[in-house]
Scaffold this motif. Structure first.
Motif, short mmCIF file in Angstrom:
data_model
loop_
_atom_site.label_atom_id
_atom_site.label_comp_id
_atom_site.label_asym_id
_atom_site.label_seq_id
_atom_site.Cartn_x
_atom_site.Cartn_y
_atom_site.Cartn_z
N ASP A 147 -12.92 -4.64 -9.06
CA ASP A 147 -12.89 -5.71 -10.06
C ASP A 147 -11.51 -6.36 -10.04
O ASP A 147 -10.54 -5.78 -10.54
N PRO A 148 -11.40 -7.54 -9.44
CA PRO A 148 -10.07 -8.17 -9.34
C PRO A 148 -9.61 -8.83 -10.62
O PRO A 148 -8.46 -9.30 -10.68
N SER A 222 -8.71 7.30 4.70
CA SER A 222 -8.52 6.25 5.70
C SER A 222 -7.47 5.25 5.22
O SER A 222 -7.08 5.21 4.04
N GLY A 223 -7.02 4.44 6.15
CA GLY A 223 -6.06 3.41 5.78
C GLY A 223 -6.65 2.42 4.79
O GLY A 223 -5.92 1.91 3.91
N GLU A 224 -7.94 2.16 4.88
CA GLU A 224 -8.59 1.24 3.95
C GLU A 224 -8.58 1.80 2.54
O GLU A 224 -8.28 1.09 1.57
N GLY A 225 -8.87 3.12 2.41
CA GLY A 225 -8.86 3.74 1.09
C GLY A 225 -7.48 3.70 0.47
O GLY A 225 -7.33 3.40 -0.73
N ARG A 226 -6.44 4.00 1.25
CA ARG A 226 -5.08 3.98 0.72
C ARG A 226 -4.66 2.56 0.33
O ARG A 226 -3.91 2.38 -0.64
N TYR A 227 -5.16 1.57 1.06
CA TYR A 227 -4.83 0.17 0.73
C TYR A 227 -5.34 -0.19 -0.66
O TYR A 227 -4.61 -0.78 -1.47
N TRP A 228 -6.57 0.19 -0.97
CA TRP A 228 -7.13 -0.16 -2.28
C TRP A 228 -6.48 0.65 -3.39
O TRP A 228 -6.32 0.15 -4.52
N GLU A 229 -6.09 1.89 -3.12
CA GLU A 229 -5.37 2.67 -4.13
C GLU A 229 -4.03 2.03 -4.45
O GLU A 229 -3.60 1.99 -5.61
N ARG A 230 -3.34 1.52 -3.44
CA ARG A 230 -2.06 0.84 -3.69
C ARG A 230 -2.26 -0.42 -4.51
O ARG A 230 -1.47 -0.73 -5.41
N ARG A 231 -3.31 -1.17 -4.24
CA ARG A 231 -3.57 -2.38 -5.01
C ARG A 231 -3.87 -2.03 -6.47
O ARG A 231 -3.47 -2.75 -7.39
N GLU A 232 -4.59 -0.92 -6.68
CA GLU A 232 -4.88 -0.53 -8.06
C GLU A 232 -3.61 -0.09 -8.78
O GLU A 232 -3.37 -0.45 -9.95
N LEU A 233 -2.77 0.66 -8.08
CA LEU A 233 -1.50 1.09 -8.68
C LEU A 233 -0.60 -0.11 -8.98
O LEU A 233 0.19 -0.08 -9.93
N GLY A 234 -0.71 -1.14 -8.19
CA GLY A 234 0.09 -2.33 -8.44
C GLY A 234 -0.44 -3.18 -9.57
O GLY A 234 0.18 -4.18 -9.96
N THR A 236 -3.13 -5.05 -9.66
CA THR A 236 -3.76 -6.33 -9.30
C THR A 236 -5.28 -6.30 -9.44
O THR A 236 -5.92 -7.36 -9.45
N LEU A 237 -5.87 -5.09 -9.54
CA LEU A 237 -7.32 -4.96 -9.69
C LEU A 237 -7.66 -3.55 -10.14
O LEU A 237 -6.81 -2.67 -10.23
N VAL A 238 -8.97 -3.36 -10.41
CA VAL A 238 -9.48 -2.03 -10.76
C VAL A 238 -10.36 -1.56 -9.61
O VAL A 238 -11.31 -2.25 -9.23
#
Length: 269
Positions: A147-148, A222-234, A236-238
């Motif tokens: 959810d962005p 995976s790198g994709e999973g870590r990417y979305w975790e970083r975006r959530e920590l930042g 920018t989205l849920v």
């Protein structure tokens, strides 16, 4: 003593008296000034002769051109007729060729339908329909939610999630209810994301059927999973990932699972 004028003989009146006729004849005879007859045999007569000669030349040239054109058309007629016959023969040959190919296409389509019907009963055929999205499927799996909010998620980012799920062992994937088939595209058109040519919008829900624990662990590592975790920590989205015991994914549209041109080299394995 004056005599009465009534005693004079009265001549009968006629519509045109002799004097009137004589006057008209005189006018007709002298319709042109006398000077005209003095000069008409001079330079004006020569001009008329020149004009007559020029007219004759023009008419002669025109007649010559018409004759040349007629002769040329007569000579070209055999070649034109031969060309026309050649074109007609070519058209007929191509029509016959088209009819032959249409008959071959119809026969091949019928053969494909028969093979598909026979293949649906085998384990290999059923698995192929599963992986290409051609059949409805049920089973356990995982559900990913993105959810962005007021932010944005691109088509490339969503494609990255789907491709990673395939890589970690998913057997069937759907995005916002749209099954991902063999020919499905996830793309942005005019600022709107589309899947199977249907618009989708946030929040995004991605369902994947497969072994729940394995899919969840491999995706998060995976790198994709870590990417979305970083975006959530930042902030920018849920982002969320949860296992599911019983998912049901509809089949993809036929147009997104059917191959019309490609063929397996060497036939079926």
């Amino acid at each position: 003593m004056a005599t009465s004028r009534s005693d004079d003989p009265v001549e009968p009146r006629t519509p045109y008296s002799q004097e009137s006729v004589g006057l008209l004849d005189q006018i007709a005879e002298r319709a042109l000034d006398d000077d005209y007859y003095l000069v008409r045999d001079g330079r004006y007569s020569r001009s008329r002769t020149v004009n007559g000669f020029g007219t004759a030349v023009v008419v002669t040239v025109f007649a010559l051109m018409v004759t040349i054109t007629a002769v040329q058309n007569y000579r070209d007629r055999p070649a034109s007729e031969a060309t026309r016959e050649t074109l007609i023969a070519d058209v007929r040959a191509r029509q016959a060729q088209l009819e032959t190919r249409e008959a071959q296409a119809a026969a091949l389509s019928a053969e494909v339908e028969d093979l598909q019907a026979a293949d649906d009963t085998t384990e290999t055929g059923q698995r192929a329909r599963l992986l290409t999205g051609a059949s409805e499927v049920t089973g356990p799996g995982i559900v990913i939610s993105i959810d962005p909010g007021d932010g944005d998620v691109s088509d490339a980012e969503l494609r990255g999630v789907v491709n990673t799920l395939w890589a970690v062992g998913a057997e069937a994937v759907a995005l916002n209810g749209q099954r991902i088939g063999a020919l499905t595209s996830i793309r942005s058109a005019g600022g709107t994301l589309t899947v199977n040519f249907r618009s989708v919008g946030p929040p995004y829900t991605i369902e994947a059927i497969g072994a729940s624990d394995t899919l969840a662990e491999r995706f998060l590592d995976s790198g994709e999973g870590r990417y979305w975790e970083r975006r959530e920590l930042g902030g920018t989205l849920v982002f969320g990932l949860s296992p599911a015991d019983d998912l049901r994914l509809d089949a993809a549209p036929v147009s997104r699972t059917t191959v019309s041109v490609a063929a397996v080299e060497g036939g079926a394995p």
